[in-house]
Design a protein around this motif. Sequence first.
Motif: not given
Length: 414
Positions: A108-111, A113-120
């Motif tokens: 969850p933290a990556m999604l 504020g970590g620069g990884i979006r669901p599209t990624d």
Amino acid sequence: MVSDDADVLVIGAGLAGLRCAGVLAAAGREVRVLELGDDVGGRVRTDAIDGFLCDRGFQVLNSAYPELRRAVDIPALGLKPFGAGVAVRRERSAAIWAHPLREPLRVPAMLIGGGIRPTDVLALSRWGIAALRPGRLTSPERPDTTLAAALDRARVRGEVRRVVDRFLAGVLLEDTGSTSNAFSLLLARMFLRGVPALPAEGMQALPRQLAAPLDDRIALNYPVTRIERSADGWDVWGSDGVTHAPNVVVAAGPVDAATLTGSAQPATHGVVTDWWASDDIPTTPPMLWVDGRADPAGPVLNTAVISKAAPSYAPPGRHLIAASALLDSSGAAPPEAVTRQHAGAIMGIDSRNWKPLIRNVIPHALPAQPPPLRARRPVRLGDGLWWCGDHRDTASIQGALVSGRRTAEQILAT
């Protein structure tokens, strides 16, 4: 002179040569190993410097390699794992991109504020889903292509693309994406199944374990200058004369192997790894770091505080740092001061007081693996002449071990 009573002479005590000799010896064959260097390991060596363990080039061991389980006692290596994931230097901050299967609570933290979006995530899934089906990495409808083309096709873009590119460049030792996508997916599968680690006593603990049952069969500091066909086998010209054997296995590095056998030299990639000592390292995760910025401040592909993952690599109270970069087209390495500054910037650490320990410039560190993937190249060169190494299989520790075993099994079958 090495004894002439050998059934098989193995030239080279790297991983492939030791694995080949070990399988042959276990089957009751008289085997001798001739090694140019002063110890076993080939490209997998470790130098002890002022109480630090510095591997020759940044190397890690993935316990998920299937052949590793067949070849050695993994628990006896005392593996020290890195953190499950990768640390990323971003434009204004740093982020941990955790292994989603091993660290699901970090996702969850990556999604957020970590620069990884669901599209990624979707794009990476489109690219990597084939890694879950190793028997179907390619098909007539989708033949093997380059890594760059496959990532483009999957629409892996932006910061995620930069991190993937730079992480894999540190593994494949090339930054153009010209490596086989099928091979890249095989490596991705290993990263999904296991976590990179280091043996407590350095990477050379792996070849030393392979060599232990062969100790009295290995001749060190033994250069081989040529191989010639004889009436009933092969003559091997070495430092103290000529040795004869019905079978000869050339398990030297790809360049020396090509010279001895008269074969075409496999294409290779080079790397430089710098090792530094420090008395003061701020809190940093025991992970591999990459630069995810659009305009990286230097040439470093990856860096890490090695002693955070493997404390045995440094004396108590001190720290060991490593960073790797590619060689340029002329084979030259970037200046040490440049890699040191960039490594510190990636991890957010002041590197001015790091003490250089050793620099490993390795021009032929890894065989190139262009598409289409050929995971099993012939190991027989002629009647009784063989060669093995990661240039005959996949460019990895797994490939070297498999190639050595394959060669031994074919000798036993003749």
